[in-house]
Design a protein around this motif. Structure first.
Motif, PDB file in Angstrom:
ATOM      1  N   LYS A 204       5.379  10.656   9.856  1.00 29.08           N
ATOM      2  CA  LYS A 204       4.095  11.117  10.398  1.00 29.08           C
ATOM      3  C   LYS A 204       4.212  12.561  10.873  1.00 29.08           C
ATOM      4  O   LYS A 204       3.305  13.365  10.670  1.00 29.08           O
ATOM      5  CB  LYS A 204       3.660  10.212  11.546  1.00 29.08           C
ATOM      6  N   GLU A 205       5.332  12.891  11.492  1.00 29.96           N
ATOM      7  CA  GLU A 205       5.533  14.261  11.997  1.00 29.96           C
ATOM      8  C   GLU A 205       5.559  15.266  10.843  1.00 29.96           C
ATOM      9  O   GLU A 205       5.033  16.370  10.968  1.00 29.96           O
ATOM     10  CB  GLU A 205       6.831  14.342  12.807  1.00 29.96           C
ATOM     11  N   GLU A 206       6.184  14.902   9.717  1.00 32.58           N
ATOM     12  CA  GLU A 206       6.213  15.798   8.557  1.00 32.58           C
ATOM     13  C   GLU A 206       4.812  15.976   7.978  1.00 32.58           C
ATOM     14  O   GLU A 206       4.445  17.072   7.561  1.00 32.58           O
ATOM     15  CB  GLU A 206       7.154  15.249   7.484  1.00 32.58           C
ATOM     16  N   VAL A 207       4.035  14.906   7.965  1.00 34.65           N
ATOM     17  CA  VAL A 207       2.661  14.991   7.461  1.00 34.65           C
ATOM     18  C   VAL A 207       1.833  15.923   8.344  1.00 34.65           C
ATOM     19  O   VAL A 207       1.038  16.715   7.847  1.00 34.65           O
ATOM     20  CB  VAL A 207       2.012  13.590   7.389  1.00 34.65           C
TER      21      VAL A 207
ATOM     22  N   CYS B  56      -3.571   6.274  15.149  1.00 39.74           N
ATOM     23  CA  CYS B  56      -2.966   6.024  13.838  1.00 39.74           C
ATOM     24  C   CYS B  56      -1.912   4.914  13.943  1.00 39.74           C
ATOM     25  O   CYS B  56      -1.027   4.958  14.793  1.00 39.74           O
ATOM     26  CB  CYS B  56      -2.327   7.306  13.317  1.00 39.74           C
ATOM     27  N   GLU B  57      -2.020   3.924  13.076  1.00 38.69           N
ATOM     28  CA  GLU B  57      -1.077   2.806  13.037  1.00 38.69           C
ATOM     29  C   GLU B  57       0.313   3.335  12.666  1.00 38.69           C
ATOM     30  O   GLU B  57       0.472   4.001  11.643  1.00 38.69           O
ATOM     31  CB  GLU B  57      -1.546   1.775  12.005  1.00 38.69           C
ATOM     32  N   PRO B  58       1.335   3.076  13.474  1.00 42.58           N
ATOM     33  CA  PRO B  58       2.679   3.623  13.216  1.00 42.58           C
ATOM     34  C   PRO B  58       3.362   3.035  11.986  1.00 42.58           C
ATOM     35  O   PRO B  58       4.322   3.617  11.486  1.00 42.58           O
ATOM     36  CB  PRO B  58       3.464   3.289  14.482  1.00 42.58           C
ATOM     37  N   ARG B  59       2.862   1.931  11.454  1.00 42.16           N
ATOM     38  CA  ARG B  59       3.503   1.325  10.278  1.00 42.16           C
ATOM     39  C   ARG B  59       2.939   1.820   8.953  1.00 42.16           C
ATOM     40  O   ARG B  59       3.386   1.379   7.902  1.00 42.16           O
ATOM     41  CB  ARG B  59       3.411  -0.195  10.374  1.00 42.16           C
ATOM     42  N   LEU B  60       1.980   2.754   8.985  1.00 42.65           N
ATOM     43  CA  LEU B  60       1.503   3.353   7.743  1.00 42.65           C
ATOM     44  C   LEU B  60       2.624   4.171   7.127  1.00 42.65           C
ATOM     45  O   LEU B  60       3.461   4.736   7.832  1.00 42.65           O
ATOM     46  CB  LEU B  60       0.301   4.265   8.012  1.00 42.65           C
ATOM     47  N   LYS B  61       2.637   4.235   5.808  1.00 44.28           N
ATOM     48  CA  LYS B  61       3.650   5.023   5.099  1.00 44.28           C
ATOM     49  C   LYS B  61       2.951   6.175   4.403  1.00 44.28           C
ATOM     50  O   LYS B  61       1.866   6.027   3.859  1.00 44.28           O
ATOM     51  CB  LYS B  61       4.388   4.146   4.105  1.00 44.28           C
ATOM     52  N   PHE B  62       3.595   7.339   4.427  1.00 43.00           N
ATOM     53  CA  PHE B  62       3.021   8.558   3.862  1.00 43.00           C
ATOM     54  C   PHE B  62       3.907   9.054   2.732  1.00 43.00           C
ATOM     55  O   PHE B  62       5.132   9.055   2.843  1.00 43.00           O
ATOM     56  CB  PHE B  62       2.908   9.632   4.938  1.00 43.00           C
ATOM     57  N   TYR B  63       3.270   9.509   1.653  1.00 45.52           N
ATOM     58  CA  TYR B  63       4.003  10.008   0.489  1.00 45.52           C
ATOM     59  C   TYR B  63       3.346  11.281   0.000  1.00 45.52           C
ATOM     60  O   TYR B  63       2.147  11.472   0.139  1.00 45.52           O
ATOM     61  CB  TYR B  63       3.981   8.980  -0.650  1.00 45.52           C
ATOM     62  N   VAL B  64       4.174  12.124  -0.611  1.00 47.92           N
ATOM     63  CA  VAL B  64       3.682  13.339  -1.261  1.00 47.92           C
ATOM     64  C   VAL B  64       4.323  13.382  -2.644  1.00 47.92           C
ATOM     65  O   VAL B  64       5.450  12.926  -2.840  1.00 47.92           O
ATOM     66  CB  VAL B  64       3.984  14.610  -0.419  1.00 47.92           C
TER      67      VAL B  64
ATOM     68  N   VAL C  42      -1.457   7.769   1.515  1.00 46.78           N
ATOM     69  CA  VAL C  42      -1.210   6.870   2.644  1.00 46.78           C
ATOM     70  C   VAL C  42      -1.162   5.449   2.096  1.00 46.78           C
ATOM     71  O   VAL C  42      -2.082   5.023   1.395  1.00 46.78           O
ATOM     72  CB  VAL C  42      -2.333   6.974   3.697  1.00 46.78           C
ATOM     73  N   TYR C  43      -0.089   4.728   2.399  1.00 49.16           N
ATOM     74  CA  TYR C  43       0.022   3.328   2.014  1.00 49.16           C
ATOM     75  C   TYR C  43      -0.179   2.470   3.250  1.00 49.16           C
ATOM     76  O   TYR C  43       0.498   2.639   4.255  1.00 49.16           O
ATOM     77  CB  TYR C  43       1.380   3.022   1.391  1.00 49.16           C
TER      78      TYR C  43
ATOM     79  N   ASN D 275      -2.919  -1.249   0.221  1.00 46.40           N
ATOM     80  CA  ASN D 275      -3.855  -0.275  -0.305  1.00 46.40           C
ATOM     81  C   ASN D 275      -3.268   1.132  -0.242  1.00 46.40           C
ATOM     82  O   ASN D 275      -2.579   1.478   0.719  1.00 46.40           O
ATOM     83  CB  ASN D 275      -5.152  -0.340   0.521  1.00 46.40           C
ATOM     84  N   LEU D 276      -3.542   1.923  -1.282  1.00 44.06           N
ATOM     85  CA  LEU D 276      -3.168   3.333  -1.302  1.00 44.06           C
ATOM     86  C   LEU D 276      -4.440   4.167  -1.166  1.00 44.06           C
ATOM     87  O   LEU D 276      -5.485   3.807  -1.716  1.00 44.06           O
ATOM     88  CB  LEU D 276      -2.489   3.706  -2.620  1.00 44.06           C
ATOM     89  N   LYS D 277      -4.341   5.286  -0.433  1.00 43.35           N
ATOM     90  CA  LYS D 277      -5.485   6.174  -0.266  1.00 43.35           C
ATOM     91  C   LYS D 277      -4.998   7.614  -0.292  1.00 43.35           C
ATOM     92  O   LYS D 277      -3.977   7.935   0.316  1.00 43.35           O
ATOM     93  CB  LYS D 277      -6.191   5.889   1.059  1.00 43.35           C
ATOM     94  N   ILE D 278      -5.721   8.464  -0.968  1.00 45.83           N
ATOM     95  CA  ILE D 278      -5.391   9.890  -0.993  1.00 45.83           C
ATOM     96  C   ILE D 278      -6.070  10.556   0.195  1.00 45.83           C
ATOM     97  O   ILE D 278      -7.264  10.380   0.413  1.00 45.83           O
ATOM     98  CB  ILE D 278      -5.838  10.541  -2.309  1.00 45.83           C
TER      99      ILE D 278
END
Length: 54
Positions: free
Chosen positions: A6-9, A44-52, A20-21, A27-30
């Motif tokens: 989250k900090e990197e995002v 923000c839910e801490p268990r969300l996963k972020f990808y780039v 965001v997963y 579900n995936l969302k851009i």
């Protein structure tokens, strides 16, 4: 794809797209990095996963 914390995002350049997963609904969302994106939300839910994309 590269997983981010989250900090990197929150440090991404404004306008950068990332994914965001949500594991609760499978579900995936851009999202677009900015002051009003999901990562900047104080609830923000801490268990969300972020990808780039690499």
């Amino acid at each position: 794809m590269k997983e981010l914390t989250k900090e990197e995002v929150m440090e991404l350049k404004e306008g950068t797209q990332y994914i965001v997963y949500n594991p609760f609904i499978d579900n995936l969302k851009i999202e677009i990095a900015g002051k009003k994106d999901i990562a900047h939300n104080k609830y923000c839910e801490p268990r969300l996963k972020f990808y780039v994309k690499d």
